[in-house]
Design a protein around this motif. Structure first.
Motif, short mmCIF file in Angstrom:
data_model
loop_
_atom_site.label_atom_id
_atom_site.label_comp_id
_atom_site.label_asym_id
_atom_site.label_seq_id
_atom_site.Cartn_x
_atom_site.Cartn_y
_atom_site.Cartn_z
N GLU A 25 0.83 -1.19 0.00
CA GLU A 25 0.00 0.00 0.00
C GLU A 25 0.87 1.26 0.00
O GLU A 25 1.88 1.32 0.72
N PRO A 26 0.51 2.28 -0.79
CA PRO A 26 1.31 3.50 -0.84
C PRO A 26 1.54 4.14 0.53
O PRO A 26 2.63 4.63 0.81
N ASP A 27 0.51 4.14 1.38
CA ASP A 27 0.67 4.73 2.71
C ASP A 27 1.75 4.00 3.51
O ASP A 27 2.53 4.62 4.24
N THR A 28 1.77 2.68 3.36
CA THR A 28 2.77 1.88 4.08
C THR A 28 4.17 2.19 3.57
O THR A 28 5.13 2.32 4.35
N VAL A 29 4.31 2.30 2.26
CA VAL A 29 5.62 2.59 1.67
C VAL A 29 6.09 3.99 2.07
O VAL A 29 7.25 4.18 2.45
N LEU A 30 5.19 4.98 2.02
CA LEU A 30 5.57 6.34 2.40
C LEU A 30 5.98 6.40 3.87
O LEU A 30 6.91 7.12 4.23
N ALA A 31 5.26 5.66 4.72
CA ALA A 31 5.62 5.63 6.14
C ALA A 31 7.03 5.07 6.32
O ALA A 31 7.81 5.57 7.14
N SER A 32 7.36 4.06 5.54
CA SER A 32 8.71 3.48 5.60
C SER A 32 9.75 4.47 5.09
O SER A 32 10.83 4.61 5.67
N VAL A 33 9.42 5.19 4.02
CA VAL A 33 10.34 6.18 3.46
C VAL A 33 10.70 7.23 4.50
O VAL A 33 11.87 7.55 4.73
N VAL A 34 9.68 7.80 5.13
CA VAL A 34 9.93 8.91 6.06
C VAL A 34 10.64 8.42 7.32
O VAL A 34 11.47 9.13 7.91
N GLN A 35 10.34 7.20 7.73
CA GLN A 35 11.03 6.65 8.90
C GLN A 35 12.51 6.44 8.59
O GLN A 35 13.39 6.82 9.39
N LYS A 36 12.80 5.85 7.43
CA LYS A 36 14.21 5.62 7.05
C LYS A 36 14.96 6.94 6.91
O LYS A 36 16.12 7.05 7.32
N ALA A 37 14.31 7.94 6.34
CA ALA A 37 14.96 9.23 6.17
C ALA A 37 15.32 9.85 7.51
O ALA A 37 16.43 10.38 7.69
N ALA A 38 14.37 9.81 8.46
CA ALA A 38 14.63 10.37 9.78
C ALA A 38 15.77 9.63 10.48
O ALA A 38 16.63 10.24 11.12
N GLU A 39 15.78 8.31 10.35
CA GLU A 39 16.83 7.52 10.99
C GLU A 39 18.19 7.79 10.35
O GLU A 39 19.21 7.93 11.05
N LEU A 40 18.24 7.89 9.03
CA LEU A 40 19.51 8.17 8.35
C LEU A 40 20.07 9.52 8.76
O LEU A 40 21.28 9.68 8.92
N ALA A 41 19.19 10.51 8.91
CA ALA A 41 19.64 11.86 9.21
C ALA A 41 19.79 12.12 10.70
O ALA A 41 20.27 13.19 11.09
N GLY A 42 19.39 11.17 11.55
CA GLY A 42 19.41 11.41 12.98
C GLY A 42 18.46 12.52 13.37
O GLY A 42 18.75 13.32 14.26
N ALA A 43 17.30 12.58 12.69
CA ALA A 43 16.34 13.67 12.87
C ALA A 43 15.28 13.32 13.89
O ALA A 43 14.99 12.15 14.15
N ASP A 44 14.67 14.37 14.46
CA ASP A 44 13.55 14.18 15.38
C ASP A 44 12.23 14.06 14.65
O ASP A 44 11.24 13.56 15.20
N LEU A 45 12.18 14.54 13.42
CA LEU A 45 10.95 14.51 12.64
C LEU A 45 11.30 14.36 11.16
O LEU A 45 12.25 14.97 10.67
N GLY A 46 10.52 13.51 10.48
CA GLY A 46 10.65 13.38 9.04
C GLY A 46 9.29 13.55 8.39
O GLY A 46 8.28 13.10 8.94
N LEU A 47 9.24 14.21 7.25
CA LEU A 47 7.99 14.45 6.54
C LEU A 47 8.16 14.17 5.05
O LEU A 47 9.18 14.55 4.46
N VAL A 48 7.17 13.50 4.46
CA VAL A 48 7.06 13.42 3.01
C VAL A 48 5.96 14.38 2.61
O VAL A 48 4.83 14.27 3.07
N MET A 49 6.31 15.35 1.75
CA MET A 49 5.35 16.34 1.29
C MET A 49 5.16 16.18 -0.22
O MET A 49 6.14 16.13 -0.97
N VAL A 50 3.90 16.10 -0.65
CA VAL A 50 3.58 15.87 -2.05
C VAL A 50 3.07 17.16 -2.67
O VAL A 50 2.28 17.89 -2.07
N ARG A 51 3.52 17.43 -3.88
CA ARG A 51 3.18 18.67 -4.58
C ARG A 51 1.78 18.61 -5.18
O ARG A 51 1.38 17.62 -5.79
#
Length: 383
Positions: A25-51
């Motif tokens: 499901e796209p929602d599941t994939v996007l959730a994984s994307v933003v989680q991986k991004a936050a973990e890679l960057a050592g961030a407190d928050l990650g967001l996927v924003m669609v145009r």
């Protein structure tokens, strides 16, 4: 590029690619994307924003310890995320709240954060939006190596999701046809049987009211209420299955009047009575982008009547003059629950604002609900 961080990014991108191309499901994939991004960057928050078409961006997925209700949050086209989503360069700042490039566009929900980086989500002609990460104010800024890895990761997974969407496109018509078949069977068979059973039980209760013990009468009443609730839920599911309808990209869209009649016919099936439809003006030549906004508003308003109102009368008025289109949906039901008023209809208010229109909601348990959506025929000219 730092080797260990790059290896983690490659592993994360591979995992997401597998999930996307496997049909998750796209929602599941996007959730994984933003989680991986936050973990890679050592961030407190990650967001996927669609145009969106107007250049603004909306939050489609969020990850962090305090994400709150960020999904659906809109940022204007002039924001850093909006500029990045148009295919611009990655934007990095030590403090998103004080940097003059970003400060004017930071919503209240994000003002607790400082270090910020946003990278194009995709690359070339396949930029879907922006992938952004944040740290709390006072934290160390994102390093150049981290930003480099984030940018590469965002580009790769964005393209993967775009390609996966294209690969799955050929299945959509079949999927919609199957949804329509299920919806038809739910409505024509299951709902009718449940309704008939409920009517029979109600007749029994009325005829034998004096013979029932108090507890038995209560149980029977509860059973009837549960049947009514189930019917309502199934009708809502039918409406969800039938919306949106399949529509090839190159196909001619029906004019707005035709669309309104179709939406009212669907609502009639779900409500059990025909809503009154009043049309005034010519609708065939309304610009497609303007008509799409009105269709969405009508569909959302009728959906809320079906789901929440319990109304016995609904009236839809669609009026077009030389300058604007005015939509009114009125019902005599019990009003819109507070959580729906702040969440379910929030997107209509945002849509009206983005399109240069006006949205108004008036709802009470005693007077029912009025949804008003006014839109100028020309973008930039408010009604």
């Amino acid at each position: 590029m730092e080797p260990t961080l790059a290896a983690h990014a490659l592993s994360a991108a591979t995992e997401i690619t597998t999930a996307a191309l496997s049909g998750d499901e796209p929602d599941t994939v996007l959730a994984s994307v933003v989680q991986k991004a936050a973990e890679l960057a050592g961030a407190d928050l990650g967001l996927v924003m669609v145009r969106a078409d107007d250049g603004s961006v909306s939050v489609e997925a969020a990850y962090g310890s305090e994400t709150g209700d960020l999904r659906g949050l809109m940022l204007p086209a002039e924001s850093a995320a909006g500029r990045v989503a148009r295919g611009g360069e990655t934007v990095v700042t030590e403090d998103v709240v004080t940097d003059p490039r970003t400060a004017p566009y930071v919503p209240g929900e994000l003002r607790k954060f400082g270090p910020f980086a946003a990278a194009p989500f995709g690359t070339g002609g396949r930029v879907l939006g922006a992938l952004a990460v944040y740290k709390r104010r006072g934290a160390e800024a994102f390093s150049p190596a981290t930003v480099e890895v984030l940018t590469a990761f965002a580009a790769q997974v964005g393209v993967v999701l775009a390609l996966a969407d294209g690969a799955n496109a050929r299945h959509r018509v079949t999927l919609y046809e199957e949804r329509e078949r299920i919806a038809r069977e739910l409505h024509d068979v299951i709902v009718q049987r449940l309704y008939a059973a409920g009517m029979q039980l109600d007749r029994v209760r009325r005829r034998m009211r004096k013979r029932f013990a108090g507890t038995d009468a209560t149980r029977l009443g509860e059973a009837i209420d549960q049947l009514d609730q189930t019917i309502g839920e199934i009708r809502a599911t039918v409406h969800s299955l039938r919306s949106p309808a399949p529509e090839p990209e190159a196909a001619r869209k029906p004019d707005l009047a035709e669309s309104a009649r179709g939406e009212v016919r669907i609502a009639e099936e779900l409500l059990g009575y025909p809503p009154i439809l009043e049309l005034a003006g010519e609708f065939a030549d309304i610009p497609a982008e303007r008509a799409d906004h009105i269709r969405a508003a009508l569909r959302e308003a009728l959906s809320n009547v079906v789901r929440h109102s319990g109304a016995s009368e609904t009236r839809v008025t669609l009026h077009r003059d030389a300058h604007e289109v005015r939509l009114r949906v009125r019902d005599n039901g019990s009003g819109v629950p507070q959580d729906v008023a702040t969440r379910g209809l929030r997107h209509l208010a945002e849509r009206a604002e983005r399109a240069g229109g006006k949205f108004f909601l008036n709802s009470s348990p005693s007077l029912g609900t009025l949804v008003a959506f006014d839109l100028p025929l020309e973008p930039g000219k408010r009604p």
